[in-house]
Design an enzyme around this catalytic site. Structure first.
Site, PDB file in Angstrom:
ATOM      1  N   ILE A   9       0.529  -1.527  -0.548  1.00 16.72           N
ATOM      2  CA  ILE A   9      -0.303  -0.042  -0.033  1.00 16.72           C
ATOM      3  C   ILE A   9       1.306   1.984   0.004  1.00 16.72           C
ATOM      4  O   ILE A   9       0.527   2.159  -0.882  1.00 16.72           O
ATOM      5  CB  ILE A   9      -0.655  -0.099   1.245  1.00 16.72           C
ATOM      6  CG1 ILE A   9      -2.098   1.035   1.096  1.00 16.72           C
ATOM      7  CG2 ILE A   9      -0.344   0.102   2.264  1.00 16.72           C
ATOM      8  CD1 ILE A   9      -2.713   1.086   2.358  1.00 16.72           C
ATOM      9  N   GLY A  11       4.062   1.844  -1.799  1.00 10.08           N
ATOM     10  CA  GLY A  11       4.703   2.260  -3.091  1.00 10.08           C
ATOM     11  C   GLY A  11       3.418   2.585  -3.397  1.00 10.08           C
ATOM     12  O   GLY A  11       3.092   4.018  -3.294  1.00 10.08           O
ATOM     13  N   GLN A  12       4.472   3.391  -4.843  1.00 11.30           N
ATOM     14  CA  GLN A  12       4.417   3.581  -6.262  1.00 11.30           C
ATOM     15  C   GLN A  12       2.512   4.064  -6.238  1.00 11.30           C
ATOM     16  O   GLN A  12       1.927   3.826  -5.992  1.00 11.30           O
ATOM     17  CB  GLN A  12       4.761   3.470  -7.130  1.00 11.30           C
ATOM     18  CG  GLN A  12       4.501   4.792  -8.067  1.00 11.30           C
ATOM     19  CD  GLN A  12       4.811   4.458  -9.620  1.00 11.30           C
ATOM     20  OE1 GLN A  12       5.519   5.079 -10.284  1.00 11.30           O
ATOM     21  NE2 GLN A  12       4.902   3.181 -10.262  1.00 11.30           N
ATOM     22  N   ASP A  13       2.005   2.436  -6.486  1.00 12.49           N
ATOM     23  CA  ASP A  13       0.985   2.077  -7.080  1.00 12.49           C
ATOM     24  C   ASP A  13      -0.040   2.235  -6.092  1.00 12.49           C
ATOM     25  O   ASP A  13      -1.357   3.171  -6.330  1.00 12.49           O
ATOM     26  CB  ASP A  13       0.883   0.505  -7.602  1.00 12.49           C
ATOM     27  CG  ASP A  13       1.678   0.433  -9.562  1.00 12.49           C
ATOM     28  OD1 ASP A  13       1.735   1.565  -9.609  1.00 12.49           O
ATOM     29  OD2 ASP A  13       1.896  -0.102 -10.193  1.00 12.49           O
ATOM     30  N   LEU A  59       4.390 -10.287   2.682  1.00 15.34           N
ATOM     31  CA  LEU A  59       4.431 -12.262   1.830  1.00 15.34           C
ATOM     32  C   LEU A  59       4.998 -13.081   2.851  1.00 15.34           C
ATOM     33  O   LEU A  59       4.373 -14.039   2.520  1.00 15.34           O
ATOM     34  CB  LEU A  59       4.709 -11.048   0.845  1.00 15.34           C
ATOM     35  CG  LEU A  59       3.396 -10.409   0.630  1.00 15.34           C
ATOM     36  CD1 LEU A  59       3.715 -10.020  -1.301  1.00 15.34           C
ATOM     37  CD2 LEU A  59       1.985 -10.111   0.199  1.00 15.34           C
ATOM     38  N   LEU A  80       0.183  -5.977  -4.283  1.00 16.18           N
ATOM     39  CA  LEU A  80       1.081  -4.863  -5.381  1.00 16.18           C
ATOM     40  C   LEU A  80       2.324  -5.371  -4.501  1.00 16.18           C
ATOM     41  O   LEU A  80       3.239  -4.932  -5.292  1.00 16.18           O
ATOM     42  CB  LEU A  80       0.253  -3.541  -5.239  1.00 16.18           C
ATOM     43  CG  LEU A  80      -0.581  -3.556  -5.745  1.00 16.18           C
ATOM     44  CD1 LEU A  80      -1.398  -1.803  -5.553  1.00 16.18           C
ATOM     45  CD2 LEU A  80      -1.323  -3.253  -6.832  1.00 16.18           C
ATOM     46  N   SER A 125       3.824  -8.706 -14.589  1.00 11.64           N
ATOM     47  CA  SER A 125       4.075  -7.657 -15.056  1.00 11.64           C
ATOM     48  C   SER A 125       4.377  -7.541 -16.657  1.00 11.64           C
ATOM     49  O   SER A 125       4.880  -9.331 -17.567  1.00 11.64           O
ATOM     50  CB  SER A 125       5.613  -7.222 -14.496  1.00 11.64           C
ATOM     51  OG  SER A 125       6.739  -6.858 -15.146  1.00 11.64           O
ATOM     52  N   GLU A 127       7.810  -7.741 -17.873  1.00 12.45           N
ATOM     53  CA  GLU A 127       8.646  -8.020 -17.816  1.00 12.45           C
ATOM     54  C   GLU A 127       8.595  -9.638 -18.227  1.00 12.45           C
ATOM     55  O   GLU A 127       9.466 -10.405 -18.357  1.00 12.45           O
ATOM     56  CB  GLU A 127       9.935  -7.650 -16.390  1.00 12.45           C
ATOM     57  CG  GLU A 127      10.911  -8.452 -16.322  1.00 12.45           C
ATOM     58  CD  GLU A 127      11.672  -7.829 -16.888  1.00 12.45           C
ATOM     59  OE1 GLU A 127      11.647  -6.317 -17.622  1.00 12.45           O
ATOM     60  OE2 GLU A 127      13.150  -7.876 -17.201  1.00 12.45           O
ATOM     61  N   TYR A 151      13.691 -11.473 -11.355  1.00 12.10           N
ATOM     62  CA  TYR A 151      12.210 -10.637 -11.567  1.00 12.10           C
ATOM     63  C   TYR A 151      11.253 -10.796 -12.432  1.00 12.10           C
ATOM     64  O   TYR A 151      10.493 -11.466 -11.984  1.00 12.10           O
ATOM     65  CB  TYR A 151      12.345  -8.738 -11.670  1.00 12.10           C
ATOM     66  CG  TYR A 151      10.963  -8.717 -11.577  1.00 12.10           C
ATOM     67  CD1 TYR A 151      10.973  -8.161 -10.268  1.00 12.10           C
ATOM     68  CD2 TYR A 151      10.568  -7.820 -12.630  1.00 12.10           C
ATOM     69  CE1 TYR A 151       9.030  -7.672 -10.459  1.00 12.10           C
ATOM     70  CE2 TYR A 151       9.306  -7.224 -13.401  1.00 12.10           C
ATOM     71  CZ  TYR A 151       8.898  -6.930 -11.103  1.00 12.10           C
ATOM     72  OH  TYR A 151       7.845  -6.673 -10.978  1.00 12.10           O
ATOM     73  N   HIS A 181       5.147   1.746 -15.319  1.00 10.81           N
ATOM     74  CA  HIS A 181       4.502   3.329 -15.073  1.00 10.81           C
ATOM     75  C   HIS A 181       5.426   3.513 -14.182  1.00 10.81           C
ATOM     76  O   HIS A 181       5.686   3.476 -13.275  1.00 10.81           O
ATOM     77  CB  HIS A 181       3.076   2.241 -14.944  1.00 10.81           C
ATOM     78  CG  HIS A 181       2.450   1.869 -13.886  1.00 10.81           C
ATOM     79  ND1 HIS A 181       2.403   0.380 -14.694  1.00 10.81           N
ATOM     80  CD2 HIS A 181       2.423   1.058 -12.609  1.00 10.81           C
ATOM     81  CE1 HIS A 181       2.466  -0.130 -13.412  1.00 10.81           C
ATOM     82  NE2 HIS A 181       2.158   0.062 -12.073  1.00 10.81           N
TER      83      HIS A 181
END
Ligand code: NAP
Ligand code: GDD
Length: 322
Positions: A9, A11-13, A59, A80, A125, A127, A151, A181
């Protein structure tokens, strides 16, 4: 009032997603892990403190996810949380897998046991596509996935187990396959934020050089605020789906440097120097997403372009120099 629970929560997003959810009337909770610098850790969500409920957890520790889900009783879960830096995943491959792969598995197991009716968003992702590109130079939901970083491999496991749990146990889990993003809240060691900050440092005379890695790779860059709106739409769709979210336009890192430096009245070639330490052992050379399926199914369109995204970042970052 629907309840949404967000891992990552702070983080960026996570921060943009929380703002959007609150403005739409959701009650929002989230998991924050322990840090020795707790005073800086939640800077992206401090302005939301009164409106959200946070739980300490990690996590890797399933019991902490269990406790939070039992207490908060969410209708929606956005997973996220991740070790989200690709180059650093080469330095910490096992940790990256623990968090991104087995951490996601922990979330799905907890949901299965505690709140199987909840809808789950998994932060997948682009990626994961790695070296794979369709003949028309796009990646889409049907493109083969051949990741080229620890990753990418870790996210491919989470993507796959999400689909497996959806089929096996009837859980509502959707994968958002998001292309890069960014935003003014982007970590400063990702390339857009690094270039914006580096160019501003040069403009304001703090340094004269910016050390960069590979300038020849291409990315499809959008804005985190736009992409987190798509996450909410995805979980409100009638069926669980795997959906690509992207702008559909690829730009090189060189072009990124050129646009940012030019906007600030500088010439990037006078300042950018290459340092091999920023190269990856294996590079992902080209990302360009076809998000036709998501745009049609979710009625989603990005508001920001490559240029307006960078201007937003420059304007916000510049406030610290004035
Ligand atoms: P971010 O800014 O790096 O945020 C990651 C969040 O995960 C942070 O809140 C971090 O907490 C938390 N976290 C890390 N390890 C954790 C753990 N073991 N337990 C609990 N929380 C943990 O990343 P983002 O840009 O917001 O991205 C959000 C998600 O989307 C990530 O899963 C990322 O991999 C994925 N994604 C991002 C993009 C992109 O371009 N931004 C594209 C596709 C997918 P701390 O701050 O305390 O470390
Ligand atoms: N970070 C960084 N630093 N990247 C650099 C540099 C540098 O000094 N110089 C060149 N690059 C190049 C990288 O080699 C890569 O090709 C590109 O810039 C983008 O790097 P990042 O901004 O670190 O992002 P990423 O594409 O590796 O990963 C991001 O996007 C993924 C989605 O495709 C992250 O947000 C991931 O979490 C996300 O899943």
């Amino acid at each position: 009032m629907k309840k949404a629970f967000i891992t990552g929560i702070n983080g960026q997003d996570g921060s943009y997603l929380t703002e959007h959810l609150i403005s739409m009337g959701y009650e929002v909770g989230g998991l924050v892990r322990r840090s020795s610098v707790a005073e800086n850790q939640t800077y992206r969500i401090n302005h939301l403190e009164k409106d959200i409920k946070t739980f300490y957890g990690d996590l890797i520790d399933k019991s902490s996810i269990d406790k939070a889900l039992r207490a908060f009783k969410p209708d929606y879960i956005f997973n996220l949380a991740a070790q989200s830096h690709v180059r650093l995943s080469f330095d910490m491959p096992a940790f990256t897998a623990q968090v991104n792969s087995f951490g996601a598995l922990n979330v799905f197991e907890s949901v299965k046991e505690i709140c199987p009716e909840a809808r789950v968003y998994q932060a997948s992702s682009s990626e994961m596509f790695g070296s794979s590109v369709d003949p028309d130079n796009f990646q889409r939901e049907t493109t083969a996935m051949h990741p080229v970083s620890p990753y990418g491999c870790s996210k491919l496991y989470a993507y796959s187990i999400a689909r497996n749990y959806r089929k096996s146990y009837g859980l509502f889990i959707s994968n958002g396959i998001l292309f890069n993003h960014e935003s003014p809240r982007r970590g400063k060691n990702f390339v857009t934020a690094k270039v914006v900050q580096g160019a501003l440092d040069i403009k304001y005379g703090r340094t004269d050089k910016l050390e960069m890695g590979n300038l020849e790779s291409f990315r499809d860059w959008g804005h985190s605020s736009d992409y987190t709106k798509a996450m909410i739409k995805l979980l409100n769709h009638s069926e669980p789906e795997d959906i690509v979210i992207s702008t559909g336009k690829a730009h090189s890192v060189k072009e990124l440097c050129k646009v940012v430096f030019n906007y600030l009245g500088l010439e990037y070639k006078d300042h950018v120097v290459i340092n091999k330490k920023y190269f990856r052992p294996e590079e992902l050379p080209y990302l360009q997403g076809d998000s036709k399926k998501g745009r049609e199914l979710l009625s989603w369109e990005p508001e920001y372009t490559f240029k307006t995204l960078l201007i937003d970042m420059i304007n916000e970052f510049e406030k610290e120099y004035l």
